[in-house]
Design an enzyme around this catalytic site. Structure first.
Site, PDB file in Angstrom:
ATOM      1  N   ASP A 196      42.383  38.284  33.690  1.00 28.49           N
ATOM      2  CA  ASP A 196      42.286  38.975  34.986  1.00 28.49           C
ATOM      3  C   ASP A 196      43.327  40.068  35.154  1.00 28.49           C
ATOM      4  O   ASP A 196      43.797  40.340  36.260  1.00 28.49           O
ATOM      5  CB  ASP A 196      42.399  37.969  36.155  1.00 28.49           C
ATOM      6  CG  ASP A 196      41.347  36.892  36.052  1.00 28.49           C
ATOM      7  OD1 ASP A 196      40.205  37.220  35.703  1.00 28.49           O
ATOM      8  OD2 ASP A 196      41.670  35.718  36.319  1.00 28.49           O
ATOM      9  N   HIS A 202      34.714  40.368  34.977  1.00 35.03           N
ATOM     10  CA  HIS A 202      35.326  41.687  34.880  1.00 35.03           C
ATOM     11  C   HIS A 202      34.829  42.545  36.043  1.00 35.03           C
ATOM     12  O   HIS A 202      33.641  42.822  36.157  1.00 35.03           O
ATOM     13  CB  HIS A 202      34.971  42.356  33.536  1.00 35.03           C
ATOM     14  CG  HIS A 202      35.502  41.603  32.354  1.00 35.03           C
ATOM     15  ND1 HIS A 202      35.051  41.797  31.075  1.00 35.03           N
ATOM     16  CD2 HIS A 202      36.464  40.663  32.269  1.00 35.03           C
ATOM     17  CE1 HIS A 202      35.714  40.990  30.248  1.00 35.03           C
ATOM     18  NE2 HIS A 202      36.573  40.288  30.947  1.00 35.03           N
TER      19      HIS A 202
HETATM   20  P1  GDP Z   1      39.535  41.337  34.150  1.00 31.84           P
HETATM   21  O1  GDP Z   1      38.957  39.967  34.063  1.00 31.84           O
HETATM   22  O2  GDP Z   1      40.734  41.534  33.272  1.00 31.84           O
HETATM   23  O3  GDP Z   1      38.508  42.417  33.941  1.00 31.84           O
HETATM   24  O4  GDP Z   1      40.082  41.508  35.657  1.00 31.84           O
HETATM   25  P2  GDP Z   1      39.404  40.989  37.014  1.00 31.84           P
HETATM   26  O5  GDP Z   1      38.304  41.919  37.371  1.00 31.84           O
HETATM   27  O6  GDP Z   1      39.119  39.541  36.952  1.00 31.84           O
HETATM   28  O7  GDP Z   1      40.618  41.132  38.027  1.00 31.84           O
HETATM   29  C1  GDP Z   1      41.204  42.353  38.341  1.00 31.84           C
HETATM   30  C2  GDP Z   1      41.049  42.611  39.843  1.00 31.84           C
HETATM   31  O8  GDP Z   1      41.956  43.608  40.243  1.00 31.84           O
HETATM   32  C3  GDP Z   1      39.687  43.131  40.257  1.00 31.84           C
HETATM   33  O9  GDP Z   1      39.389  42.661  41.536  1.00 31.84           O
HETATM   34  C4  GDP Z   1      39.880  44.651  40.256  1.00 31.84           C
HETATM   35  O10 GDP Z   1      38.982  45.322  41.129  1.00 31.84           O
HETATM   36  C5  GDP Z   1      41.280  44.745  40.765  1.00 31.84           C
HETATM   37  N1  GDP Z   1      42.052  45.875  40.243  1.00 31.84           N
HETATM   38  C6  GDP Z   1      42.063  46.392  38.986  1.00 31.84           C
HETATM   39  N2  GDP Z   1      42.999  47.356  38.874  1.00 31.84           N
HETATM   40  C7  GDP Z   1      43.611  47.438  40.088  1.00 31.84           C
HETATM   41  C8  GDP Z   1      44.692  48.220  40.589  1.00 31.84           C
HETATM   42  O11 GDP Z   1      45.285  49.045  39.928  1.00 31.84           O
HETATM   43  N3  GDP Z   1      45.046  48.015  41.903  1.00 31.84           N
HETATM   44  C9  GDP Z   1      44.423  47.108  42.692  1.00 31.84           C
HETATM   45  N4  GDP Z   1      44.854  46.963  43.925  1.00 31.84           N
HETATM   46  N5  GDP Z   1      43.403  46.343  42.241  1.00 31.84           N
HETATM   47  C10 GDP Z   1      43.009  46.507  40.956  1.00 31.84           C
HETATM   48 MG    MG Z   2      38.558  38.361  35.262  1.00 36.01          MG
END
Ligand code: GDP
Ligand code: MG
Length: 423
Positions: free
Chosen positions: A12, A40
């Site tokens: 995440d 994601h």
């Molecule tokens: P992944 O599993 O690594 O793809 O990540 P996730 O999607 O599970 O979690 C990342 C969360 O952080 C999501 O809700 C994204 O929309 C949010 N997100 C990603 N980059 C940023 C950022 O730079 N700032 C903020 N505030 N939210 C972000």
């Molecule tokens: Mg995730």
């Protein structure tokens, strides 16, 4: 050009959004491990998407998406995901989706098994996503799994299914559940497998030609280094290899080598599920960070455990991922803090250590914090490093030095354009 995008921490970290951003320059995006336990999140001009099985490149019209042999695929879930994408105006066809014939099918009885076991464990549970991932990887290595390519020869597949079910039902019955019916599983494979068959091919052959032609291929990992089956916090890991070294294998081109690995690292720590999490915050401090970061699981909605940035774990993550450079995500989340803590070491038996220890020792580790000045203002509109307040710039540089890996990108918001490139 072969690039992996991998998690440095517990998952995440924002891999989906970075793949969505960086895939602009790529021809192919490949998922090489895991299943629909992934979540994601991608936000761009097409809307907000949570992708579980589908590679995050699917939101770019020019990208071919590949699901590799290292994956475990829940057929019904994938059909649902394709349907939702299609409804949102994202086209999915044989042209932009290719599924490995060697990818393993995660069956309904694997989901059942996952649930039965988590329920049996009760308060000793692992915090599984209950999507059958552990059981199906188990079946794969026991050579009792069905693969996508078998859908082309249903007679043979059904015969194998019959044998596998006979064996699986021994377990199901031992838990006191009704045996899984052969006819139901055949119907399941025919209905959902039937819909997906058109995407199934030898993706290794396709990727090998693509790589030889000089196409740009990106490998998208699920979870992070600390959840890798070998190098993570076993047994509180996932059941697959989340490290970049596995990418060419799980994709189907073990004859190719990665050119670079980009580590996605969060500006603070989060962790879903059970297991040691040394720098964890509790109480109000935790709630404030969880709220600021919106830290609730994308796949499951579960509140994520949170804590400050962990130098010890992240330095280890960078090493295990062989990260050439890092994208630091969610820096904007820390804007509410006047002072920012960073976990710079673990105290173990009266000594401070800075190398990540064997999992057992983590139970006795206490975090050692250092406090850095916060910037305490909105940074979400910063688009170059000179736009950043000095404290934010210094925080990035502190982390960069501590983990020993260059921070190239910094994201300051969830949308595609909310990021900057460090000088
Ligand atoms: P992944 O599993 O690594 O793809 O990540 P996730 O999607 O599970 O979690 C990342 C969360 O952080 C999501 O809700 C994204 O929309 C949010 N997100 C990603 N980059 C940023 C950022 O730079 N700032 C903020 N505030 N939210 C972000
Ligand atoms: Mg995730």
């Amino acid at each position: 050009m072969l690039t992996s995008i991998v998690g440095i921490n517990w998952g995440d970290e924002g891999k989906g959004r970075m793949v969505d951003l960086l895939s602009a320059d790529y021809d192919v995006v490949v998922r090489y491990q895991g299943g629909n336990n992934a979540g994601h999140t991608v936000i761009n001009e097409k809307g907000k998407f949570v992708l579980n099985l589908m590679p995050s490149g699917v939101l770019r019209d020019t990208v071919v998406n590949v699901m590799g042999n290292g994956m475990v695929i829940d057929l019904k879930h994938l059909c649902g995901e394709i349907e939702r994408l299609t409804e949102a105006g994202v086209s999915v066809s044989e042209k932009n989706l290719k599924i490995s014939d060697k990818a393993v099918i995660c069956m309904p009885y694997n989901v059942l098994q996952d649930c039965m076991e988590e329920n049996r464990l009760a308060d000793k549970k692992f915090g599984s996503t209950r999507r059958g991932i552990g059981p199906i990887y188990g079946d794969k290595y026991l050579k009792k799994a069905l693969r996508m390519g078998e859908l082309f020869n249903m007679d043979k597949m059904k015969a194998r299914l019959k044998d596998i079910l006979e064996w699986k039902n021994l377990t199901v019955k031992a838990y006191g559940e009704e045996p899984v019916k052969y006819e139901d599983m055949v119907a399941y494979l025919e209905e959902f497998g039937g819909k997906l068959k058109k995407y199934v091919c030898d993706v290794g052959l396709y990727l090998n030609s693509a790589a030889n032609e000089g196409k740009k291929i990106m490998f998208e990992a699920q979870l992070g280094a600390l959840r890798d089956i070998d190098f993570g916090i076993y047994p509180y890991t996932s059941s697959s290899s989340t490290i970049s070294a596995y990418a060419p294998i799980g994709a189907g081109i073990p004859n190719h080598k990665l050119d670079e690995a980009i580590g996605i690292m969060k500006a603070y720590s989060t962790c879903v599920g059970e297991g040691p999490f040394t720098a964890e915050y509790f109480g109000d401090k935790a709630e404030a960070l969880r709220k600021a970061g919106g830290e609730y699981g994308a796949a499951t909605g579960r509140p994520r455990r949170v804590g400050p940035f962990d130098v010890v774990a992240s330095k280890y993550g960078c090493r295990m991922q062989a990260a050439n450079y890092v994208a630091l995500t969610k820096l904007d989340v820390l804007s509410y803090l006047k002072e920012i803590e960073v976990c710079v070491g673990y105290e173990l038996n009266g000594k401070v250590i800075d190398e990540f220890p064997f999992t057992d020792a983590l139970d006795d580790c206490k975090p050692v914090f250092k406090t850095l000045p916060g910037w305490n203002c909105d940074i979400s509109s910063c688009r170059k490093s000179s736009d950043l307040p000095k404290e934010a710039y210094d925080y990035i540089k502190f982390i960069e030095k501590a983990v020993g890996c260059k921070i190239k990108y910094v994201s300051v918001g969830a949308s595609r354009e909310e990021y900057l490139v460090m000088d």
